[in-house]
Design an enzyme around this catalytic site. Structure first.
Site, PDB file in Angstrom:
ATOM      1  N   ASP A 134      -5.433  10.353 -12.653  1.00 34.78           N
ATOM      2  CA  ASP A 134      -5.805  11.875 -12.100  1.00 34.78           C
ATOM      3  C   ASP A 134      -6.429  12.633 -11.279  1.00 34.78           C
ATOM      4  O   ASP A 134      -6.024  13.751 -10.849  1.00 34.78           O
ATOM      5  CB  ASP A 134      -7.158  11.574 -13.001  1.00 34.78           C
ATOM      6  CG  ASP A 134      -7.092  11.301 -14.468  1.00 34.78           C
ATOM      7  OD1 ASP A 134      -5.890  11.240 -15.610  1.00 34.78           O
ATOM      8  OD2 ASP A 134      -7.853  10.782 -15.174  1.00 34.78           O
ATOM      9  N   CYS A 143       8.734  -2.940 -10.989  1.00 31.95           N
ATOM     10  CA  CYS A 143       9.710  -2.113 -10.581  1.00 31.95           C
ATOM     11  C   CYS A 143      11.598  -2.315  -9.656  1.00 31.95           C
ATOM     12  O   CYS A 143      10.741  -3.239  -9.731  1.00 31.95           O
ATOM     13  CB  CYS A 143       9.181  -1.207  -9.870  1.00 31.95           C
ATOM     14  SG  CYS A 143       9.504  -1.333  -7.873  1.00 31.95           S
ATOM     15  N   CYS A 167      11.224  -4.363  -6.533  1.00 31.61           N
ATOM     16  CA  CYS A 167      10.264  -5.292  -6.340  1.00 31.61           C
ATOM     17  C   CYS A 167      10.917  -6.573  -7.754  1.00 31.61           C
ATOM     18  O   CYS A 167      11.123  -6.983  -6.895  1.00 31.61           O
ATOM     19  CB  CYS A 167       8.676  -4.978  -6.762  1.00 31.61           C
ATOM     20  SG  CYS A 167       8.110  -4.080  -5.830  1.00 31.61           S
ATOM     21  N   HIS A 185       4.748  -2.125  -2.063  1.00 26.07           N
ATOM     22  CA  HIS A 185       4.168  -2.601  -3.683  1.00 26.07           C
ATOM     23  C   HIS A 185       4.100  -4.208  -3.141  1.00 26.07           C
ATOM     24  O   HIS A 185       3.864  -4.988  -2.264  1.00 26.07           O
ATOM     25  CB  HIS A 185       5.699  -2.846  -4.657  1.00 26.07           C
ATOM     26  CG  HIS A 185       5.528  -1.096  -4.636  1.00 26.07           C
ATOM     27  ND1 HIS A 185       6.212  -0.667  -6.003  1.00 26.07           N
ATOM     28  CD2 HIS A 185       5.221   0.086  -4.356  1.00 26.07           C
ATOM     29  CE1 HIS A 185       7.389   0.848  -5.923  1.00 26.07           C
ATOM     30  NE2 HIS A 185       6.064   1.108  -4.615  1.00 26.07           N
ATOM     31  N   GLU A 189       4.355  -6.487  -5.531  1.00 25.58           N
ATOM     32  CA  GLU A 189       5.621  -7.644  -5.428  1.00 25.58           C
ATOM     33  C   GLU A 189       6.293  -7.861  -4.538  1.00 25.58           C
ATOM     34  O   GLU A 189       6.655  -8.847  -4.049  1.00 25.58           O
ATOM     35  CB  GLU A 189       6.047  -7.256  -6.711  1.00 25.58           C
ATOM     36  CG  GLU A 189       5.059  -7.070  -7.982  1.00 25.58           C
ATOM     37  CD  GLU A 189       4.820  -5.748  -8.249  1.00 25.58           C
ATOM     38  OE1 GLU A 189       4.237  -6.020  -9.689  1.00 25.58           O
ATOM     39  OE2 GLU A 189       4.709  -4.758  -7.549  1.00 25.58           O
TER      40      GLU A 189
END
Length: 164
Positions: free
Chosen positions: A158, A86, A89, A56, A58
């Site tokens: 998507d 999250c 992170c 991630h 971060e």
């Protein structure tokens, strides 16, 4: 309340998220700024690039920050993130020694946007809750500019399972 520097740097983190998406990674970006608002480090999500679901923006940013700066210095710095950090992170930012976090898209908003996508099974655990469990204070400002921060995610999840 955010000031002009906060909004400018948060928009830069949101721009990094868009760049991350353009290069084929998940749309997340983050940067580290010192107390005067100078950008010290920048990072984009590298999950696809590195083949590491924990890469991630971060977390990778905070690893670099911890390598280059002392906890005392980082206590005066701000982590700007396109989305709320999250739990992983937030923990990394806490252990690195960061003093402040400013984020765009809230975790609950992100979870509602993504749904149960297998590439990002978002936790409904606010970073404030993670920081509150610690033994030192981390100031948090957000969500901010959620509409802008959401843009790089629109349509991405998507098809992300097929592309990444």
């Amino acid at each position: 309340m955010p000031d002009n520097t906060d909004l400018r740097l948060l928009r830069r983190a949101i721009h990094l998220a868009a760049q991350s998406r353009e290069r084929g990674d998940h749309p997340f970006g983050a940067l580290l700024a010192d107390a005067e608002g100078h950008i010290l480090l920048e990072a984009m999500n590298a999950s696809g690039t590195l083949g590491d679901r924990t890469a991630h923006a971060e977390r990778t940013l905070m690893i670099e920050a911890a390598r280059h700066y002392t906890p005392d210095f980082l206590a005066g710095c701000t982590l700007y993130s396109s989305a709320e950090p999250c739990a992983m992170c937030a923990g990394t930012a806490y252990w690195a020694g960061i003093g402040r976090v400013v984020y765009g898209l809230g975790e609950r908003h992100l979870k509602a946007l993504i749904g149960p996508h297998p590439d990002n099974l978002t936790l409904d655990l606010p970073c404030r809750t993670v920081f509150a469990a610690g033994q030192r204070s981390v100031a948090v400002l957000g969500p901010l500019l959620e509409d802008e921060a959401e843009n790089s995610h629109l349509g991405f999840w998507d098809t992300a399972g097929n592309e990444h």
